[in-house]
Motif scaffolding. Structure first.
Motif, short mmCIF file in Angstrom:
data_model
loop_
_atom_site.label_atom_id
_atom_site.label_comp_id
_atom_site.label_asym_id
_atom_site.label_seq_id
_atom_site.Cartn_x
_atom_site.Cartn_y
_atom_site.Cartn_z
N GLN A 74 0.82 -1.21 0.00
CA GLN A 74 0.00 0.00 0.00
C GLN A 74 0.85 1.26 0.00
OE1 GLN A 74 -3.46 0.02 2.65
NE2 GLN A 74 -3.00 -2.11 3.20
N ALA A 75 0.24 2.33 -0.47
CA ALA A 75 0.88 3.65 -0.48
C ALA A 75 -0.22 4.70 -0.46
CB ALA A 75 1.78 3.82 -1.70
N MET A 76 0.17 5.94 -0.29
CA MET A 76 -0.80 7.04 -0.27
C MET A 76 -0.11 8.33 -0.66
SD MET A 76 -1.32 7.20 3.86
CE MET A 76 -0.03 7.79 4.97
N VAL A 77 -0.91 9.37 -0.92
CA VAL A 77 -0.35 10.63 -1.38
C VAL A 77 -1.10 11.78 -0.74
CG1 VAL A 77 -1.86 10.77 -3.41
CG2 VAL A 77 0.36 11.89 -3.46
N THR A 78 -0.38 12.86 -0.44
CA THR A 78 -0.97 14.02 0.20
C THR A 78 -1.38 15.07 -0.82
OG1 THR A 78 1.05 15.35 0.42
CG2 THR A 78 0.67 13.65 2.10
N GLN A 79 -1.99 16.12 -0.32
CA GLN A 79 -2.25 17.29 -1.13
C GLN A 79 -0.93 17.91 -1.57
OE1 GLN A 79 -3.77 19.32 2.65
NE2 GLN A 79 -3.11 21.09 1.45
N PRO A 80 -0.93 18.68 -2.66
CA PRO A 80 0.31 19.30 -3.12
C PRO A 80 0.84 20.35 -2.13
CG PRO A 80 -1.33 19.26 -4.87
CD PRO A 80 -2.05 18.90 -3.59
N LEU A 81 2.17 20.38 -2.01
CA LEU A 81 2.86 21.36 -1.18
C LEU A 81 3.96 22.02 -2.00
CD1 LEU A 81 3.35 19.17 2.02
CD2 LEU A 81 1.50 20.81 1.61
N LYS A 82 4.44 23.16 -1.52
CA LYS A 82 5.60 23.76 -2.16
C LYS A 82 6.79 22.82 -2.05
CE LYS A 82 4.35 28.62 -1.47
NZ LYS A 82 4.75 29.92 -0.88
N PRO A 83 7.66 22.80 -3.04
CA PRO A 83 8.79 21.86 -3.02
C PRO A 83 9.68 22.05 -1.79
CG PRO A 83 8.54 22.84 -5.19
CD PRO A 83 7.62 23.59 -4.28
N PHE A 84 9.93 20.96 -1.07
CA PHE A 84 10.86 20.99 0.05
C PHE A 84 11.66 19.70 0.15
CE2 PHE A 84 7.38 18.62 1.94
CZ PHE A 84 8.00 17.72 2.79
N LEU A 85 11.16 18.63 -0.45
CA LEU A 85 11.82 17.33 -0.35
C LEU A 85 12.47 17.02 -1.70
CD1 LEU A 85 12.34 14.91 1.49
CD2 LEU A 85 10.17 13.92 0.70
N HIS A 86 13.77 17.21 -1.77
CA HIS A 86 14.47 17.14 -3.05
C HIS A 86 15.18 15.82 -3.28
CE1 HIS A 86 13.45 21.32 -3.43
NE2 HIS A 86 14.08 21.60 -2.29
N THR A 87 14.95 14.84 -2.43
CA THR A 87 15.49 13.51 -2.60
C THR A 87 14.49 12.50 -2.08
OG1 THR A 87 17.37 12.08 -2.09
CG2 THR A 87 16.64 13.53 -0.35
N LEU A 88 14.65 11.24 -2.41
CA LEU A 88 13.85 10.19 -1.82
C LEU A 88 14.42 9.87 -0.44
CD1 LEU A 88 14.22 9.47 -5.11
CD2 LEU A 88 12.74 7.59 -4.46
N THR A 98 8.86 3.18 6.34
CA THR A 98 8.26 4.31 5.63
C THR A 98 9.27 4.93 4.68
OG1 THR A 98 6.95 4.81 7.62
CG2 THR A 98 7.04 6.51 5.93
N TYR A 99 8.80 5.36 3.53
CA TYR A 99 9.63 6.17 2.65
C TYR A 99 8.76 7.26 2.02
CZ TYR A 99 7.80 3.23 -1.15
OH TYR A 99 6.99 2.56 -2.04
N LEU A 100 9.39 8.37 1.66
CA LEU A 100 8.68 9.52 1.12
C LEU A 100 9.43 10.09 -0.07
CD1 LEU A 100 8.78 9.85 4.53
CD2 LEU A 100 7.04 11.54 3.98
N VAL A 101 8.66 10.64 -1.01
CA VAL A 101 9.23 11.37 -2.13
C VAL A 101 8.19 12.40 -2.56
CG1 VAL A 101 8.35 9.68 -3.82
CG2 VAL A 101 10.26 11.16 -4.42
N GLN A 102 8.64 13.57 -2.98
CA GLN A 102 7.71 14.61 -3.44
C GLN A 102 7.61 14.56 -4.95
OE1 GLN A 102 8.53 18.60 -2.03
NE2 GLN A 102 6.37 19.15 -2.25
N SER A 103 6.39 14.50 -5.45
CA SER A 103 6.18 14.40 -6.89
C SER A 103 6.39 15.75 -7.56
CB SER A 103 4.75 13.90 -7.17
OG SER A 103 3.81 14.93 -6.93
N SER A 104 6.39 15.74 -8.89
CA SER A 104 6.56 16.99 -9.64
C SER A 104 5.39 17.94 -9.44
CB SER A 104 6.72 16.66 -11.13
OG SER A 104 5.61 15.94 -11.61
N ARG A 105 4.26 17.43 -8.98
CA ARG A 105 3.09 18.27 -8.71
C ARG A 105 3.06 18.75 -7.26
NH1 ARG A 105 -1.72 14.70 -11.34
NH2 ARG A 105 -0.95 13.26 -9.76
N GLY A 106 4.05 18.34 -6.46
CA GLY A 106 4.13 18.78 -5.08
C GLY A 106 3.53 17.83 -4.07
#
Length: 413
Positions: A257-271, A279-287
Motif C-alpha cells: 500500500q501507499a498514499m499521497v498528500t495534497q500538493p505542497l511547495k517543493p521541500f523534499l528534493h530527494t527520496l 516508511t519512505y517519502l518522495v515529493q512528486s513533480s506536482r508537489g
C-alpha cells in the motif's frame, strides 16, 4: 523552450492523434503473445518490434492499459542492491530510464534526484558499508554518509537526536530517481503500436493449452489464438497464469500500500526512506508527498487499502517530518506483490519450451521495466537467455543458487 514545442502551442488548429489504437479483433495467430499489458509486457513488445523486427505481437491485458501494478507503485528507480547480479541488472535499468524520453520521443518525466536511506543504529551503518562496497565494485553511485551529510541532503528531516530513532547516518544513492509510471507504459505502448503490435485491452486469458512441451493455444474471453512464443508478464497474477500453463511458481502474493498528500511547495528534493519506521517519502513533480512502506504481513491477492496501513504510514511520515501533521491525504491505493523466497525476480525459461517468464518482482517491478523488457525481448527473439538475466532463472531454486535481496528493500518487509 524548444521551437517545435512553441510552434505547436501557438498553432491555431491542430489534429489530435491517438496514442493507442482501438482494440482490434483478435487474429488467429501471432508470432508472439504477451500475457500482461503493464510496463514489462509493453516494454518487451516495444523492443521486439523496434530492435528485433518482430511485429506480429499481441499484448493481452485483462483490464485497461497499465492498470495493474504499473499504476499502483511509487515510481522509485534505484540500483543499490545487495548481490552483484541484481546491482548489474538494475544499474542498466537506471541507465535506460535516463535516455527513455529521448529514445521513445515521449516525456516520462525522469528525475534523478538521489535516494537517502536512513540508519538508526550502528548495526545498520555496518550493513550500509557492505552495500556501498558492493555498489562501488559494480560501478553504481552509492556511499555511506554521516549524520551531518544527511542533514545537508535533507535539511527538513527530524534527526531525533537522543531519541529512539536517532539518525546516525545513511546510505546515499545519487543515481536514484523517479519517473512517471503511466508515461513509461504509454510511451512503450505508443511506439510498439506504431510498428504494428496489437494491444488487446479487456481481454482475459482463461486457459493455456499445450501439447508436449510447447504451448499451442491461448484461450481468452474474446477468442482463441495460437502463438509461436509466449511471454508471461502478469504482475500480481503471475502465479495464477502459471497454473493455467500447467506448472507452479514459488510465488506468494502480498498487498503493498501507499498514499499521497495534497500538493505542497517543493521541500523534499530527494527520496528518503527508513527501514526502522517502515516508511519512505518522495515529493512528486506536482508537489504531492508520496508515502509508501513495506508489504502487508499477510497473503492476499487484493488491491484493497486499509486504515491500519494508512495509520502506520502516517506515523512514520510524521516522525520524519513532523510539520506534515495538518496536511490532508488525497488518495490511498494498493498493489499485489508477487514475492519469491529470495526476493528476486524470475526471468527466462519455464518448463515449456516456448513459454517465457517475467515474474516474481515483488516490490521491484517498476524500476526494472526497461531492462526487463529489453532482455526478455532478446530472449524471445534469439531463443537464448542473455547473461545479465541468467542468474534469475526459475531453476535456481532447484540448484539452491538463490539471490537474497530481502535486505535491499527501501522500507523493510
Amino acid at each position: 523552450m524548444p521551437f517545435a514545442l512553441l510552434r505547436y502551442g501557438l498553432r491555431r488548429a491542430h489534429r489530435p492523434f491517438d496514442d493507442i489504437p482501438p482494440t482490434p479483433p483478435l487474429r488467429q495467430s501471432y508470432d508472439v503473445a504477451i500475457i500482461g499489458g503493464g510496463g514489462h509486457g509493453l516494454a518487451a513488445a516495444y523492443y521486439l518490434s523496434h530492435h528485433h523486427g518482430i511485429r506480429s505481437v499481441a499484448v493481452l491485458e485483462k483490464g485497461y492499459l497499465a492498470g495493474g501494478n504499473t499504476a499502483r507503485n511509487t515510481t522509485t528507480i534505484r540500483s543499490n542492491y545487495l548481490t552483484q547480479a541484481s546491482i548489474r541488472f538494475y544499474r542498466e535499468a537506471v541507465s535506460l530510464f535516463g535516455t527513455m524520453s529521448q529514445d521513445l520521443g515521449f516525456n516520462v518525466m525522469f528525475s534523478q534526484r538521489g535516494q537517502l536511506t536512513l540508519a538508526h543504529s550502528e548495526a545498520t551503518m555496518r550493513s550500509f558499508h557492505l552495500r556501498a562496497e558492493m555498489g562501488k565494485h559494480a560501478g553504481t553511485g552509492v556511499e555511506v554518509v554521516d549524520a551531518r551529510t544527511v542533514r545537508e541532503l535533507c535539511p527538513h528531516l527530524n534527526m531525533d537526536e537522543g531519541g529512539q530513532h536517532e539518525v546516525l547516518g545513511g546510505l546515499w544513492h545519487k543515481d536514484g530517481g523517479t519517473a512517471r509510471h503511466d508515461a513509461v507504459a504509454w510511451g512503450y505502448a505508443k511506439r510498439a503500436a506504431e510498428k504494428g503490435v496489437e494491444i488487446h485491452q479487456r481481454t482475459t486469458v482463461t486457459a493455456i493449452r499445450s501439447q508436449g512441451d510447447r504451448v499451442t493455444e491461448i484461450v481468452t474471453d474474446r477468442g482463441t489464438i495460437r502463438a509461436g512464443q509466449v511471454l508471461q508478464a502478469a504482475g500480481g497474477l503471475n502465479g495464477q497464469i502459471a497454473e493455467l500453463a500447467g506448472f507452479p511458481l514459488p510465488i506468494r502474493c502480498f498487498p503493498l500500500q501507499a498514499m499521497v498528500t495534497q500538493p505542497l511547495k517543493p521541500f523534499l528534493h530527494t527520496l528518503v526512506s527508513s527501514a526502522n519506521l517502515h516508511t519512505y517519502l518522495v515529493q512528486s513533480s506536482r508537489g504531492e508527498i508520496v508515502i509508501g512502506g513495506g508489504s502487508d504481513p499477510y497473503q492476499l491477492a487484493s488491491t484493497r487499502s486499509t486504515f491500519d496501513q494508512k495509520e502506520a504510514l502516517a506515523q512514520g511520515a510524521l516522525h520524519l517530518f513532523p510539520f506534515l501533521h495538518n496536511v490532508r491525504l488525497l488518495r490511498q491505493w494498493a498493489g499485489i506483490t508477487d514475492m519469491t523466497p529470495d526476493y528476486s525476480p524470475i526471468m527466462g525459461a519455464s518448463p515449456l519450451a516456448n513459454y517465457w517468464l517475467d515474474a516474481g518482482w515483488g516490490t521491484w517491478g517498476f524500476k526494472a521495466t526497461p531492462v526487463a523488457g529489453k532482455y526478455m525481448a532478446e530472449t524471445i527473439a534469439t531463443g537464448r537467455v542473455p547473461d545479465i538475466i541468467a542468474p534469475f532463472a526459475l531453476d535456481r531454486f532447484d540448484r539452491f543458487a538463490l539471490l537474497n535481496e530481502m535486505g535491499a528493500t527501501a522500507a523493510s518487509h
